[in-house]
Motif scaffolding. Structure first.
Motif, PDB file in Angstrom:
ATOM      1  N   TRP A   1     -46.352 -15.075 -29.304  1.00 53.52           N
ATOM      2  CA  TRP A   1     -46.531 -15.953 -28.135  1.00 53.52           C
ATOM      3  C   TRP A   1     -47.254 -15.217 -27.010  1.00 53.52           C
ATOM      4  N   LEU A   2     -46.912 -13.954 -26.821  1.00 54.47           N
ATOM      5  CA  LEU A   2     -47.566 -13.169 -25.774  1.00 54.47           C
ATOM      6  C   LEU A   2     -49.043 -12.986 -26.077  1.00 54.47           C
ATOM      7  N   SER A   3     -49.364 -12.737 -27.339  1.00 55.90           N
ATOM      8  CA  SER A   3     -50.761 -12.581 -27.726  1.00 55.90           C
ATOM      9  C   SER A   3     -51.555 -13.845 -27.428  1.00 55.90           C
ATOM     10  N   ASP A   4     -50.981 -15.005 -27.763  1.00 61.53           N
ATOM     11  CA  ASP A   4     -51.635 -16.282 -27.440  1.00 61.53           C
ATOM     12  C   ASP A   4     -51.857 -16.411 -25.937  1.00 61.53           C
ATOM     13  N   THR A   5     -50.831 -16.079 -25.180  1.00 59.80           N
ATOM     14  CA  THR A   5     -50.907 -16.212 -23.725  1.00 59.80           C
ATOM     15  C   THR A   5     -51.989 -15.323 -23.151  1.00 59.80           C
ATOM     16  N   GLN A   6     -52.018 -14.080 -23.584  1.00 62.01           N
ATOM     17  CA  GLN A   6     -53.009 -13.145 -23.054  1.00 62.01           C
ATOM     18  C   GLN A   6     -54.420 -13.515 -23.473  1.00 62.01           C
ATOM     19  N   THR A   7     -54.558 -14.162 -24.627  1.00 60.13           N
ATOM     20  CA  THR A   7     -55.872 -14.577 -25.109  1.00 60.13           C
ATOM     21  C   THR A   7     -56.377 -15.813 -24.385  1.00 60.13           C
ATOM     22  N   LEU A   8     -55.470 -16.742 -24.106  1.00 61.49           N
ATOM     23  CA  LEU A   8     -55.874 -18.063 -23.615  1.00 61.49           C
ATOM     24  C   LEU A   8     -55.780 -18.229 -22.102  1.00 61.49           C
ATOM     25  N   THR A   9     -55.063 -17.345 -21.421  1.00 61.02           N
ATOM     26  CA  THR A   9     -54.987 -17.426 -19.965  1.00 61.02           C
ATOM     27  C   THR A   9     -55.887 -16.362 -19.357  1.00 61.02           C
ATOM     28  N   ASN A  10     -55.953 -16.325 -18.030  1.00 60.24           N
ATOM     29  CA  ASN A  10     -56.802 -15.322 -17.386  1.00 60.24           C
ATOM     30  C   ASN A  10     -56.023 -14.025 -17.182  1.00 60.24           C
ATOM     31  N   PRO A  11     -56.708 -12.904 -16.976  1.00 55.33           N
ATOM     32  CA  PRO A  11     -56.032 -11.607 -16.878  1.00 55.33           C
ATOM     33  C   PRO A  11     -55.034 -11.506 -15.737  1.00 55.33           C
ATOM     34  N   ASN A  12     -55.159 -12.378 -14.722  1.00 55.67           N
ATOM     35  CA  ASN A  12     -54.257 -12.326 -13.570  1.00 55.67           C
ATOM     36  C   ASN A  12     -53.035 -13.229 -13.709  1.00 55.67           C
ATOM     37  N   THR A  13     -52.895 -13.888 -14.854  1.00 59.12           N
ATOM     38  CA  THR A  13     -51.715 -14.737 -15.058  1.00 59.12           C
ATOM     39  C   THR A  13     -50.451 -13.878 -15.028  1.00 59.12           C
ATOM     40  N   THR A  14     -49.480 -14.320 -14.251  1.00 58.54           N
ATOM     41  CA  THR A  14     -48.196 -13.616 -14.151  1.00 58.54           C
ATOM     42  C   THR A  14     -47.275 -14.123 -15.252  1.00 58.54           C
ATOM     43  N   ILE A  15     -46.778 -13.212 -16.081  1.00 61.09           N
ATOM     44  CA  ILE A  15     -45.944 -13.587 -17.232  1.00 61.09           C
ATOM     45  C   ILE A  15     -44.539 -13.020 -17.054  1.00 61.09           C
ATOM     46  N   LEU A  16     -43.554 -13.888 -17.216  1.00 63.65           N
ATOM     47  CA  LEU A  16     -42.157 -13.473 -17.149  1.00 63.65           C
ATOM     48  C   LEU A  16     -41.472 -13.775 -18.469  1.00 63.65           C
ATOM     49  N   LEU A  17     -40.823 -12.781 -19.042  1.00 60.74           N
ATOM     50  CA  LEU A  17     -40.068 -12.934 -20.278  1.00 60.74           C
ATOM     51  C   LEU A  17     -38.642 -13.341 -19.939  1.00 60.74           C
ATOM     52  N   ILE A  18     -38.177 -14.438 -20.546  1.00 63.23           N
ATOM     53  CA  ILE A  18     -36.830 -14.945 -20.278  1.00 63.23           C
ATOM     54  C   ILE A  18     -35.993 -14.902 -21.548  1.00 63.23           C
ATOM     55  N   GLY A  19     -34.841 -14.243 -21.463  1.00 60.58           N
ATOM     56  CA  GLY A  19     -33.843 -14.330 -22.516  1.00 60.58           C
ATOM     57  C   GLY A  19     -32.861 -15.422 -22.132  1.00 60.58           C
ATOM     58  N   ASN A  20     -32.987 -16.591 -22.757  1.00 59.25           N
ATOM     59  CA  ASN A  20     -32.139 -17.728 -22.399  1.00 59.25           C
ATOM     60  C   ASN A  20     -30.804 -17.699 -23.161  1.00 59.25           C
ATOM     61  N   LYS A  21     -29.848 -18.497 -22.672  1.00 66.25           N
ATOM     62  CA  LYS A  21     -28.505 -18.671 -23.248  1.00 66.25           C
ATOM     63  C   LYS A  21     -27.615 -17.452 -23.006  1.00 66.25           C
ATOM     64  N   SER A  22     -27.755 -16.870 -21.813  1.00 71.16           N
ATOM     65  CA  SER A  22     -26.934 -15.712 -21.462  1.00 71.16           C
ATOM     66  C   SER A  22     -25.458 -16.071 -21.350  1.00 71.16           C
ATOM     67  N   ASP A  23     -25.141 -17.366 -21.306  1.00 76.43           N
ATOM     68  CA  ASP A  23     -23.738 -17.796 -21.281  1.00 76.43           C
ATOM     69  C   ASP A  23     -23.059 -17.609 -22.637  1.00 76.43           C
ATOM     70  N   LEU A  24     -23.861 -17.391 -23.694  1.00 75.92           N
ATOM     71  CA  LEU A  24     -23.314 -17.216 -25.045  1.00 75.92           C
ATOM     72  C   LEU A  24     -23.235 -15.731 -25.404  1.00 75.92           C
ATOM     73  N   GLU A  25     -22.632 -14.968 -24.528  1.00 79.54           N
ATOM     74  CA  GLU A  25     -22.571 -13.516 -24.703  1.00 79.54           C
ATOM     75  C   GLU A  25     -21.926 -13.109 -26.021  1.00 79.54           C
ATOM     76  N   GLU A  26     -20.899 -13.853 -26.428  1.00 76.38           N
ATOM     77  CA  GLU A  26     -20.196 -13.498 -27.664  1.00 76.38           C
ATOM     78  C   GLU A  26     -21.055 -13.726 -28.906  1.00 76.38           C
ATOM     79  N   GLN A  27     -22.135 -14.511 -28.765  1.00 82.16           N
ATOM     80  CA  GLN A  27     -23.039 -14.750 -29.899  1.00 82.16           C
ATOM     81  C   GLN A  27     -24.339 -13.968 -29.780  1.00 82.16           C
ATOM     82  N   ARG A  28     -24.405 -13.071 -28.840  1.00 80.57           N
ATOM     83  CA  ARG A  28     -25.636 -12.327 -28.575  1.00 80.57           C
ATOM     84  C   ARG A  28     -26.142 -11.595 -29.821  1.00 80.57           C
ATOM     85  N   ASP A  29     -27.464 -11.725 -30.047  1.00 85.23           N
ATOM     86  CA  ASP A  29     -28.100 -11.061 -31.185  1.00 85.23           C
ATOM     87  C   ASP A  29     -29.239 -10.153 -30.724  1.00 85.23           C
TER      88      ASP A  29
END
Length: 214
Positions: A103-131
């Protein structure tokens, strides 16, 4: 019709595997709601919200893209002209984290070099199921020059912070001159005097807040 009540429009995209909670993140941010049984996005969904950064009101125009491969050709057109990208994985499903690099490769290829990218780890409420550990997500972000947060679309924890942190970074780039507002691919539009906003999608020759690249 109402006059603009914001100074800038920032275009965002939300990307990642199917089922990681992209639509839930969007709805939590724009509607302050968690809807557990949202159907999988077909193509793209759209939402907006006005926030404030350094005293400036900024309208975020957010495109939530489908994670299924069969929609990839459609959703890729929405990458163009994105000022910010939220790349989402599910902390309880390692496969979604393993796909982040693609996904990051697609983003860097298709957006401009100044695009701000934030990585989100969702479902932090499911700590007991963390993988996927927090440290793994943070390390990947640091190695690739990304911002990083874990959040929960269900509880709302850190959801607002994700969108606001990206906006702060974009605004900083505007202030230091590294983001050219005259470039169509910047993903930013500045308020124009004596303009009126029409309902989205109507009379695109008059309204100036449509970033649709389809």
């Amino acid at each position: 019709m109402a006059t603009y009540n914001y100074s800038y429009i920032f275009k965002y995209i939300i990307i990642g595997d199917m089922g990681v909670g992209k639509s839930c993140v969007l709805n939590q941010f724009t509607l302050s709601k968690f809807m557990a049984d949202i159907p999988h996005t077909i193509g793209v969904e759209f939402g907006t919200r006005i926030i404030e950064v350094d005293g400036q009101k900024i309208k975020l125009q957010i495109w939530d893209t489908a994670g299924q491969e069969r929609f990839r050709a459609v959703t890729r057109s929405y990458y163009r002209g994105a000022a910010g990208a939220l790349l989402v994985y599910d902390i309880t499903r390692r496969t979604t984290f393993n796909h982040v690099a693609t996904w990051l490769s697609d983003t860097q290829t298709l957006t401009n070099p100044n695009t701000t990218i934030l990585l989100i780890g969702n479902k932090s409420d499911l700590e007991e199921q963390r993988d996927v550990t927090y440290e793994e997500g943070k390390k990947f972000a640091e190695e690739n020059g990304l911002l990083f947060l874990e959040c929960s679309a269900k509880t709302g924890d850190h959801v607002d912070e994700a969108f606001v942190e990206v906006a702060q970074k974009i605004y900083q780039k505007i202030q230091d001159g590294s983001l050219d507002l005259n470039a169509a691919e910047s993903g930013v539009q500045q308020k124009q005097s004596q303009k009126v906003e029409l309902p989205f999608g109507e009379n695109s020759a008059v309204t100036s807040d449509s970033f649709c690249s389809c």
